[in-house]
Design a protein around this motif. Structure first.
Motif, PDB file in Angstrom:
ATOM      1  N   ALA A1788       0.840  -1.203   0.000  1.00 10.31           N
ATOM      2  CA  ALA A1788       0.000   0.000   0.000  1.00 10.31           C
ATOM      3  C   ALA A1788       0.878   1.257   0.000  1.00 10.31           C
ATOM      4  O   ALA A1788       0.461   2.323  -0.444  1.00 10.31           O
ATOM      5  CB  ALA A1788      -0.911  -0.012   1.205  1.00 10.31           C
ATOM      6  N   ARG A1789       2.088   1.092   0.512  1.00 12.02           N
ATOM      7  CA  ARG A1789       2.958   2.272   0.602  1.00 12.02           C
ATOM      8  C   ARG A1789       4.049   2.262  -0.457  1.00 12.02           C
ATOM      9  O   ARG A1789       4.729   3.255  -0.647  1.00 12.02           O
ATOM     10  CB  ARG A1789       3.571   2.318   2.001  1.00 12.02           C
ATOM     11  N   ALA A1790       4.237   1.104  -1.151  1.00 13.83           N
ATOM     12  CA  ALA A1790       5.301   1.044  -2.180  1.00 13.83           C
ATOM     13  C   ALA A1790       4.979   2.044  -3.279  1.00 13.83           C
ATOM     14  O   ALA A1790       3.827   2.164  -3.704  1.00 13.83           O
ATOM     15  CB  ALA A1790       5.382  -0.359  -2.747  1.00 13.83           C
ATOM     16  N   GLU A1791       6.029   2.749  -3.753  1.00 13.93           N
ATOM     17  CA  GLU A1791       5.716   3.882  -4.643  1.00 13.93           C
ATOM     18  C   GLU A1791       5.050   3.450  -5.937  1.00 13.93           C
ATOM     19  O   GLU A1791       4.181   4.145  -6.449  1.00 13.93           O
ATOM     20  CB  GLU A1791       6.996   4.662  -4.939  1.00 13.93           C
ATOM     21  N   LYS A1792       5.409   2.223  -6.445  1.00 17.31           N
ATOM     22  CA  LYS A1792       4.843   1.841  -7.742  1.00 17.31           C
ATOM     23  C   LYS A1792       3.347   1.565  -7.644  1.00 17.31           C
ATOM     24  O   LYS A1792       2.618   1.647  -8.621  1.00 17.31           O
ATOM     25  CB  LYS A1792       5.537   0.588  -8.266  1.00 17.31           C
TER      26      LYS A1792
END
Length: 2044
Positions: A1788-1792
């Motif tokens: 949910a927080r990974a930039e992709k």
């Protein structure tokens, strides 16, 4: 019929009826009257007595039929016995006058007979009251005998019997006269009169002393005379008379004065036996009147006399009883054997005579010893017979002793066969020398003795399988050693063949290598036959006999020797016809004898091969079998010319050769000898019409060709009876011998058809005929149609050209062969051929239909119908029927009429009811007429039988004829004399067929149906009263049918009482006194049907009957004590007929199923009595007490002192088979109780319910008995019983292991029985115990250890020690175990031991695991103290000592299993010598053993590998003490050589793949018979495997492997409904996902380490979905997992499937609760779903997120049910947990993936919010009510707290969320409010103000208002108190969260609310507990807040004096009561706290 039910005869109704109805009416009235009189009061009877007597006496003149006169007489007698007796003399006078009447016309006869019957009945009932009139009456009756015809004589004899019975000793003056009259009647030409006379004399001998003293000799002679020309019934009656009188002569105590005593001499046993012996040897020609030819020794005793005397012997011994026989057995045996000794040359002068006499002697021995003696006595008898054999062996004269030896050996064999393994002590006893005596007799000069000895060895081997191999070795050794003695060669080859025949009865088999030894020996014998002409014939025979017997071992053995056998087969015949010619010119008589013997033997060996090894008959083998066949047929055609050349010595060998060839050809498919068909056909025709056949062989040739049902109308001898064994010789006629083994030694290895008796082949001359007739059918059907004609013509001519007796014989042969041809063609749907053929066949059959031989007529009628069936041409069939019609109309002779009437019946049977109704009408018309032809009972019998066939086949077409047929049947039943029993039997068959035709319609209530029903019942009643047993059997089967179709209308109580009387009247000696087997069978078949429906009623009726009846009715089985169940058990123990025993067992099983729970004590007592009756101390002393030194002295010993009940058992020494059945019953009873109430397995509950009502009975209260029974059975001598006992012990352990002992908390009830269990198991581990018993015992051991009953290690060690001993025994692998049995038996034992250890290890590991888990509650603590930490680890320690060895053996076993389950195409790659525990030859048998045990071994191995973590080498790598021989297959066995080759990594990989491979192979193709246990064990093994990192890394790195596993698990879930299996599968799925996660993490970590942080942008994506996010089905792990989870979820919640609901949106419906299992499954699936994003790349996670969210929220919505107390259901909790896991995923927080996730999560939140909105509800109100707000609020809270702020802070969503909280705060439900406060509490604390502040702004004021409201309205209950407490906590949180400058305002708001709840000391005393708690809570909070915000506090108190005063008063009051109050305040504070903590730990 209703009108007939009155006390007086309704004459008005009676006079309106027709003739037939009148008879019915009278009979019905009399039947009713009999019941009524017994129920009416004496005064009522006396009132109407006069009229009644008049009515009854007037009936005498109405010529009543037999059943009516019997009833009439009975009623008269009852009437006088109840009413006044003064007019009885008039009645007697009237009867006497009727008898004196001079009218001899046939119409007057019934009146006379009725008068005779009335007199008998009156005297029987009234007895001595009529004392002074009897001399006149008897005189008058005796005068009448002289002029009476047969019916009269019959009735007079029976009447005299009744008179004697009634008068007793008072009739003494007439005894002599009656005796004289009965003497002449005993040799009457009418058989029925003989039977009646025998009954009369039997009654007479009770009082007439002279019959068994002075006149004993003449009585005996008279009986012998009576046997001459007798039939079966006469032999039964007269033998009963003779046996009883002789028994009485020996036992009687003579009454009377001294004077009379002198005139009576005592009779000794010797004299009596001498007397019987005379009859047996000399027949009826007396002692002195031996005529001339008698002295010359030419006349032979007629067979019927000999058979009669044989039966008399049996009755004699049975009357004296078993105890007498035990005492006098030695004398009895020597006498019986002497009957066939040479001292009486008469009995054995010809072989035929000798065989018949031997049969009789065998029968006497078998019936008396087998039927009367218990097992102990039989063991003593075996010793006696052994001594007799030793004595006889020493007799030098061969002829003198041979027949005696044969009889002794056969009886010895039978005895041991029936004793089974209980005979083991006898064979071990060297003083008896049993085996030595039999082996030494094997060398006897007489061939019949050698065969009998061989058969005896066969019986021993079947009974005691452990002796099979030693005996075989011994015989083979002697055969090899004595090759030069002809006797030894034949004797020991017979023995070896007989022993090989025993192998198929012994499941444990013989070692595989024996086949090779035997084959080599046989070859050796055949090759050396030519060396010594003295031995050629014997060696040749022996060689082929061994090969033929070897074939019975089946394909597994034979396949290894097949090539050699085929080579020998090829060599035994000349290669070409030319060679045959040269042979003919060269040989002499002797060489031809040997050659024929050899070739016949070879044919027999091949026949044996074809019949026993069908699987090996491939095309290729058949091709190799064929070449010698043409030559064999050539030789057949040459035989006659060879016979002419060499004369008679070749006669027998040539017949034997023919027979062998025919038998082989019958078995082979006709295509194989197509070229020789014509030659064979010609030979067959010649054989069938050969000029030298003299003997009529009809009785064995024809029965197979007749229809089974038609045989019933012929001689009763064809029916099955208890005397079949001896009666057969009468059937065959005087010139024919009975079958005997010496006629065909090759039968010694075949399985006998009739149970355990010796095979009885007929002489070759006869058997060749039956083989020829059978083969003729096959060959004739296969030759061309043109060739059939000449053969048939030739056969017809041969009949025409012979005369007299020979013509009959030829006709018989020809008809039987043509019949067999027609039958074959009909069954194979062939066609007959040209028109001519039809004509020939017709001529032939028509001739036979009019033959004088009834059997031939019967066969011809069958052929007649078959002919019509083959032609299948309506016109031809009609023509045939017309022929019969014409014949029947014109013919007057019995033969034609019987033959053609049966022909009509047969036609209907084969062509069904399709023929036109007109045809049916004329058929029935003719048969009606014939059925009424009273001049010939035969015609009536056949016609009625035929009618029954027509009724059967016509079906519904017959409805129109039902009424007339029924009235015909009733009329005949009421009028045919009882002397014609065969007519009554046919009538019974007709009635049965009619009842079947009417079927369920019989239930109807219409007048016509009830009339029919009444007639049927009336017919049954008539037949039940018939004296003939077979007619009674018919009656019972008719009633059985009626009960099936119309149960309400059959009077159950009278039916049951009738059945019980028949069964139990005879239960003293079932084999004798219920003379007819068929009657007993009918009774049991009927009982079996009744108890299926109404077991309880049947049982009650039986007990009632026993209570009502007189004492003497139930002599042996007192039903009052043991019930019908016990009586049946006693019967089961005595009965020998297999079918009957089967029915008894079925009946008992049905009764048990429906009644065992209600009558628990009775059933358990019965079983216990049966088992205890045999458990004397001998069975128990064999238990050795090894463990004495462990300080528990006497513990095991106390078990062994079995109590002996004081009163005697009803079961005296029952046989082992009965005991086994009783043990099985106990297991069934336990199962039945399991399905009943739980109190059966809960002692506290059971005792409580027993107190309430003492009639209650529960299984757990009988536990001591159950253990005792299991112990008795498990330690018996009989192996079968030991197995049943161990099974019972196993069931008891499994069912009762968890039942707690209420008196000692923390202990279980079974603990007190550990000594018994140990003692029961120990004998099973001795060295001589057979492997199957040891295997079962291992199972019980492991169950006992695993059950956890025993917690103390020292106690466990006893049983553990047994397992250790067996482990030591099996370590040597397949090489070391016993060589007594087949190798597969040792495989079974090894695997059983390994499986038991596996089970123990699995349990030990589980307990260890459970013990290590953190202790949650105090109860766990107590448990652990009770078990002592030693126990949970202790068991593991016990196992650990042997774990090194075990793990090696387990791996070896698994590897074997893996090899064995490989598909057949890999067979070539398997190791040649087999695996670690099986040999290559026995691999088929071994497979089964491996299938039974692999699963637990797999699980244990997986656990062991897990415990070593795949990182330790084998624990005993270097240990040498346990090393096993290294087999080529022992991969990874850790042997030193292996270690150098494979690295540990390779070893682990191999092991890992072994376990994985076995599991996947099993799970992906689950067989329907796969047990739950195996599947569960397999899944647990996979779980264990994936518990440790190394295998997980293997699976994680190999994605295809993971996907394959998932697909297999998906399939398991789809095909197996069991929740436990599905849960276990899901657990494995979770582990696979974890493994994948670990793998992805590892890759990411290593990539980051390698690339450094600098080039982060270019890092490749790890996880599924790579850069594109696409998942490919079939290649993707995640996709496979999703499929599986969806499958689980949709199956539990179908609403989740959009296709089903029809809309993609989230439609809210009524939420539902799932079952406990369903909830577990759904929760497990959700856990897996929440783990999935971590396996994907960011792109991949985006593509699966919608699905996962849809499913999770779907489950939440579908299962959010309101529960009391505001709890959350387990599925909701799981879905919230899953949501939390998903929302907090790093993806949910990974930039992709951040933006895509945010969008999707917002949609998800919207969905949750939408669940609430009314527009989403189809059924607004109800559903809205049902939905649980707390669950949805919690979900919203999870979203708010777990996602990044941007998801929930967009205004539209935030507003909706706040509204939801507001709305919820307004809900009245206190629980909802509490939870809402708790959730807000957590939101207010959220660190990010962007999230929490909007909620505070919107909701804080609401909360304040709510609290002030409470302030005004005091809380009344705990819920409101809790709401207040939670609200205050929320406000306190606000205080802490607020910014500094706002805090003081908030505190100022909070304090007044708190202070307002304080109470002063006065109020405190009187306040409610709620208010007091509130006061404490407020005070405590003030104490905390005051110091923190002192400035605000002070200013507030100062500003408001009221508040101040209140506060001070409260504090003061509090200090005073502090001592008392503290505990309560603490206590009450906890609930609120707890719940909030719980909630936090749950989700947030």
């Amino acid at each position: 019929m209703e009108l007939a039910h009155s006390l007086l005869l309704n004459e008005e109704a009676y006079n309106q009826l027709g003739e037939v109805q009148k008879a019915e009416f009278i009979f019905e009235w009399l039947r009713y009257l009999e019941k009524l009189l017994l129920a009416t009061s004496r005064n009522d009877v006396r009132e109407k007595q006069k009229t009644l007597v008049e009515q009854l006496l007037s009936l005498l003149n109405n010529s009543p039929g037999p059943p009516t006169r019997k009833l009439l007489a009975k009623n008269l007698a009852i009437l006088y016995s109840i009413g006044d007796t003064f007019s009885v003399y008039e009645a007697i006078d009237k009867c006497n006058d009727l008898i004196r009447s001079k009218d001899d016309s046939p119409s007057y006869l019934p009146t006379k007979l009725a008068a005779v019957v009335c007199l008998g009945s009156l005297y029987k009932k009234l007895g001595r009251i009529l004392g002074n009139t009897f001399t006149d009456t008897v005189g008058n009756i005796l005068k009448a005998v002289k002029s009476a015809e047969s019916q009269g004589r019959y009735e007079i004899m029976l009447s005299l019997q009744n008179i004697l019975n009634g008068l007793g000793a008072a009739a003494a003056p007439c005894h002599r006269d009656v005796y004289k009259a009965a003497r002449s009647c005993l040799t009457d030409r009418s058989m029925a009169v003989r039977c009646a006379a025998a009954k009369c004399l039997l009654e007479l001998q009770n009082e007439a002393i002279f019959m068994w003293s002075t006149d004993l000799d003449s009585v005996a002679t008279l009986c012998f005379k009576s046997f001459e020309g007798s039939n079966y019934d006469v032999r039964i009656s007269v033998s009963k008379l003779l046996g009883t009188i002789l028994a009485k002569a020996i036992t009687s105590k003579h009454p009377g004065t001294a004077a009379s005593r002198q005139s009576i001499r005592r009779v000794s046993l010797e004299e009596v036996l001498e007397l019987l012996g005379t009859g047996f040897l000399r027949g009826s020609s007396g002692f002195l009147r031996a005529s001339g030819d008698m002295l010359k020794g030419t006349s032979s005793v007629s067979r019927d006399v000999r058979v009669g005397v044989t039966q008399a012997y049996v009755v004699f011994v049975s009357t004296l009883g078993g105890a007498w026989l035990e005492k006098n057995f030695a004398a009895f045996l020597s006498h019986i054997l002497s009957l066939v000794s040479q001292s009486h040359p008469k009995a054995t002068q010809t072989q035929i005579d000798a065989i018949c006499c031997r049969r009789c002697v065998s029968f006497i021995l078998r019936t008396t010893i087998g039927g009367l003696l218990g097992e102990k006595a039989q063991l003593a008898v075996v010793k006696d017979i052994c001594q007799a054999i030793w004595k006889l062996k020493k007799v030098m004269d061969v002829a003198a002793s041979q027949h005696m030896l044969v009889c002794a050996l056969q009886e010895l064999g039978n005895l041991i066969h029936n004793l089974g393994t209980t005979a083991a002590p006898l064979l071990q006893d060297s003083s008896t020398g049993l085996l030595d005596s039999i082996l030494s007799v094997t060398l006897h000069p007489s061939i019949s003795v050698r065969l009998a000895a061989a058969w005896c060895l066969h019986c021993i081997a079947v009974a005691l399988p452990s002796y099979l191999t030693p005996l075989l070795d011994c015989c083979l050794e002697r055969l090899t050693g004595h090759k030069s003695s002809p006797e030894a060669v034949t004797g020991f080859s017979f023995a070896v063949a007989a022993l090989l025949g025993a192998v198929k009865h012994c499941p444990l088999g013989i070692p595989h290598g024996k086949g090779k030894i035997i084959m080599t020996l046989a070859e050796d014998l055949l090759c050396s036959a030519a060396q010594n002409s003295r031995l050629s014939a014997q060696r040749t025979q022996a060689g082929w006999l061994l090969i033929a017997a070897l074939m019975t071992l089946g394909p597994a053995v034979v396949s290894h020797h097949l090539a050699r056998v085929l080579l020998l087969w090829k060599c035994v015949f000349p290669a070409s016809p030319k060679d045959l010619e040269t042979e003919k010119s060269r040989g002499d008589s002797f060489t031809w004898q040997v050659t024929l013997e050899g070739r016949a033997g070879a044919l027999c060996a091949i026949k044996s091969f074809v019949s026993h090894c069908g699987d090996l008959l491939t095309e290729e083998v058949i091709q190799r079998l064929l070449p010698p066949l043409p030559c064999a047929v050539d030789l057949l055609t040459q035989l006659s010319s060879i016979l002419k050349m060499y004369g008679s010595p070749l006669k027998t060998p040539s017949v034997v050769y023919r027979q062998r060839l025919y038998e082989l050809l019958i078995l082979l498919p006709p295509e194989t000898y197509e070229g020789n068909l014509c030659a064979i056909l010609k030979e067959l025709a010649a054989d069938l019409t050969a000029p030298d056949i003299q003997v009529s062989a009809s009785t064995f040739l024809l029965p197979p060709l007749c229809h089974q049902d038609d045989l019933l109308i012929l001689s009763p001898l064809l029916q099955e009876t208890d005397h079949r064994f001896i009666e057969e010789q009468l059937l065959l006629g005087n010139g024919v011998a009975c079958g005997s083994l010496e006629y065909d030694p090759y039968l010694i290895y075949e399985k006998d058809v009739e149970g355990d008796s010796v095979p009885k082949p007929l002489p070759p001359a006869l058997s060749v005929i039956s083989s020829a007739a059978k083969l003729f059918g096959v060959v004739c059907a296969h030759v061309g149609e043109t060739q059939r004609l000449p053969i048939l013509e030739q056969l017809l001519d041969s009949i025409k050209h012979t005369k007299g007796a020979r013509q009959q014989v030829v006709q018989l042969h020809v008809v039987s062969s043509v019949s067999s041809f027609l039958k074959y063609v009909a069954l194979s749907k062939g066609c007959l051929g040209p028109e001519e053929l039809k004509r020939f066949a017709l001529t032939l059959v028509t001739g036979a239909l009019e033959s004088t031989n009834p059997l031939l007529r019967c066969a011809a009628a069958e052929a007649w119908a078959r002919l019509a069936q083959v032609l299948d041409d309506g016109a031809f069939t009609a023509g045939l029927a017309q022929v019969s019609f014409d014949k029947l109309k014109s013919a007057r002779d019995v033969v034609t009429r019987t033959g053609h009437s049966l022909a009509l019946g047969s036609l209907h049977r084969y062509l069904g009811g399709i023929s036109s109704s007109q045809h049916l009408n004329s058929c029935i018309g003719i048969l009606y007429t014939l059925a009424q032809d009273s001049t010939s009972p035969d015609v009536q019998t056949w016609a009625l039988h035929s009618l029954s066939l027509i009724i059967d086949s016509a079906g519904p077409l017959y409805y129109v004829h039902v009424e007339p047929t029924l009235s015909l049947i009733i009329m005949l039943l009421l009028n045919v004399p009882p002397t014609h029993a065969e007519v009554h039997q046919s009538l019974g068959r007709c009635l049965n067929a009619l009842i079947t035709t009417l079927g369920p319609e019989l239930q109807g209530n219409s007048t016509s149906i009830s009339t029919l029903r009444a007639s049927c019942l009336l017919g049954c009643a008539v037949m039940q009263d018939n004296p003939d047993c077979l007619v009674q059997a018919q009656a019972i089967s008719c009633l059985q049918q009626l009960h099936m179709f119309a149960p309400r209308h059959v009077n159950l109580s009278s039916l049951v009482s009738c059945l019980c009387e028949i069964l139990l009247d005879n239960s003293v000696l079932v084999n004798l006194y219920s003379p007819y087997l068929l009657l007993r069978r009918a009774v049991l078949a009927c009982l079996r049907q009744l108890v299926q429906r109404e077991a309880a009623e049947v049982s009650e009726h039986a007990v009632m009957l026993a209570k009502d009846s007189r004492e003497e009715l139930t002599p042996d089985a007192d039903i009052r004590e043991v019930g019908l169940e016990g009586a049946l058990l006693i019967l089961l123990d005595k009965e020998t007929d297999e079918r009957l025993c089967h029915d008894i067992k079925e009946t008992l099983n049905y009764m048990l199923t429906s009644m065992a729970v209600e009558k628990l004590s009775l059933w358990l007592k019965l079983c216990k009595d049966v088992l205890a009756a045999s458990a004397d101390c001998t069975a128990i002393t064999c238990v050795d007490t090894m463990q004495e030194e462990e300080g528990d002295k006497g513990d095991d010993a106390s078990v062994l002192t079995t109590r002996h009940d004081e009163k005697s058992h009803p079961f005296t020494n029952p046989r082992w088979a009965t005991r086994v059945f009783a043990a099985e019953c106990v297991c069934r009873i336990i199962n039945q109780c399991e399905n009943a109430t739980s109190a059966h397995f809960d002692i506290a509950l059971a005792q409580e319910m027993k107190k309430k009502d003492s009639r209650n009975d529960f299984l757990v209260l009988h536990l001591a008995d159950l253990i005792r029974m299991a112990f008795m059975a498990a330690t018996d001598h009989s192996d079968q019983l030991r197995l049943s006992g161990l099974e019972m012990l196993l069931v008891v352990i499994r069912r009762f292991a968890t039942v707690p002992e209420p008196e000692f908390p923390g202990h279980v009830i079974l603990e007190q029985y550990q000594a018994n269990v140990g003692a029961a198991l120990r004998p099973a581990f001795t060295s001589e115990t057979p492997p199957d018993v040891t295997a079962k015992a291992c199972q019980v051991c492991s169950a006992w250890i695993a059950s956890g009953v025993v917690s103390d290690l020292n106690d466990l060690r006893r049983v553990h020690q047994l397992l250790v001993s067996s482990l030591t025994k099996i370590q040597a692998g397949k090489e070391a175990l016993s060589h007594l049995y087949n190798e597969s038996a040792s495989t079974m034992e090894i695997l059983a031991v390994l499986k038991a250890w596996a089970e123990v290890y699995i349990i030990a590991v589980q307990r260890h695991k459970n013990h290590r888990q953190p202790l949650k509650t105090t109860s766990c603590l107590e448990d652990s103290i009770r078990n002592g930490s030693c126990s949970s680890d202790g068991l593991l320690d016990l196992v650990y000592a042997d774990l090194g060895t075990l793990s090696r053996l387990w791996l070896a076993a698994l590897q074997d299993f893996a090899l064995l389950t490989l598909p057949s195409e890999f067979a070539s790659q398997l190791p040649a010598e087999g695996g670690a525990f099986y040999t290559a030859e026995t691999s088929e048998n071994a497979k089964l053993q491996y299938y039974n045990s692999w699963a637990l071994i797999l699980h244990a191995t997986a656990l062991w590998l897990t415990s070593t973590g795949f990182v330790v080498a084998d624990p005993d790598e270097g240990a040498s003490d346990l090393s096993r021989p290294v087999t080529p297959t022992s991969m990874c066995q850790g042997s030193s050589s292996g270690a150098t080759i494979k690295s540990p990594e390779d070893v682990y990989t191999d092991r890992f793949h072994l376990i994985l491979g076995i599991s996947v192979e099993f799970l992906c193709s689950l067989r329907s018979d796969a047990t739950m246990e195996s599947i569960t064990a397999c899944l647990h093994a996979l779980q264990a495997l994936l518990d440790v990192p190394w295998p997980r890394s293997k699976i994680g790195s190999d994605q295809d492997l993971g996907i394959e596993l998932l697909n297999v698990l998906h399939r398991v879930i789809l095909t197996r409904e069991s929740p436990s299996i599905q849960l276990a599968s899901l657990e494995v799925v979770r582990q696979i996902i974890c493994a994948a996660q670990e793998h992805v993490k590892e890759k990411r970590r290593s990539a980051e380490v390698d690339d450094g942080a600098a080039e982060k942008e270019t890092l490749p994506e790890f996880g599924e979905g790579k850069d594109t996010g696409g998942l490919v089905p079939g290649k993707s792990l995640v996709f496979a997992t999703l499929e599986l989870c969806v499958c689980i979820l949709v199956r539990q919640l179908p609403e989740l499937n959009p296709k089903l609901t029809g809309s993609p949106g989230v439609k809210a419906r009524k939420p539902q609760m799932l079952s406990e299992d369903g909830s577990r499954l759904v929760s497990a699936a959700l856990v897996i779903l929440s783990e999935l994003p971590a396996v994907c790349s960011p792109e991949g996670s985006i593509s699966i997120l919608p699905t996962i969210l849809y499913l999770t929220i779907g489950v939440l919505r579908e299962t959010a049910v309101k529960l009391p107390g505001g709890q959350l259901s387990s599925t909701v909790a799981a879905s919230l947990q899953a949501l939390k896991g998903i929302l907090s995923s790093p993806m949910a927080r990974a930039e992709k993936s951040h933006t895509a996730w945010t969008d999707l999560l917002r949609s998800a939140l919207t969905t949750v919010l939408d669940c609430w909105d009314p527009e989403h509800f189809s059924l607004v109100d109800e559903t809205h009510e049902e939905l649980d707000e707390v669950s949805l609020l919690t979900a919203i809270t999870v979203f708010i707290l777990s996602t990044s702020p941007e998801v929930t802070t967009i205004p539209c969503l935030q507003k909706r969320c706040i509204d939801k909280f507001k709305a919820t705060l307004e809900i009245k439900d206190p629980m909802v409010q509490i939870k809402t406060y708790q959730l807000l509490h957590s939101i207010f604390q959220y660190p990010n103000p962007a999230v929490s502040y909007p909620y505070i702004y919107s909701l804080a004021s609401c909360i304040m208002e709510k609290l002030q409201e409470i302030d005004k309205r005091k809380p009344e209950n705990t819920a409101e108190l809790q709401i207040f407490q939670e609200g205050i906590k929320v406000l306190e949180t606000l205080v802490t969260v607020a910014e500094e400058h706002h805090r003081s305002q908030l505190v100022a708001c909070l304090l007044p609310i708190l202070i307002s709840f304080l109470l002063d000391e006065n109020a405190l005393g009187s306040a409610t507990s709620i208010m007091r708690n509130l006061h404490d809570f407020a005070l405590q909070n003030l104490m905390q807040i005051g110091p923190q915000y002192s400035s605000v506090f002070k200013s507030l108190v100062a500003s408001s004096p009221a508040l101040k005063a209140r506060l001070e008063a409260a504090i003061k009051g509090n200090q005073e009561s502090v001592k008392v109050k503290i505990p309560t305040s603490k206590y009450t504070k906890s609930p609120g706290k707890n719940s909030s903590i719980q909630l936090k730990t749950s989700f947030l």
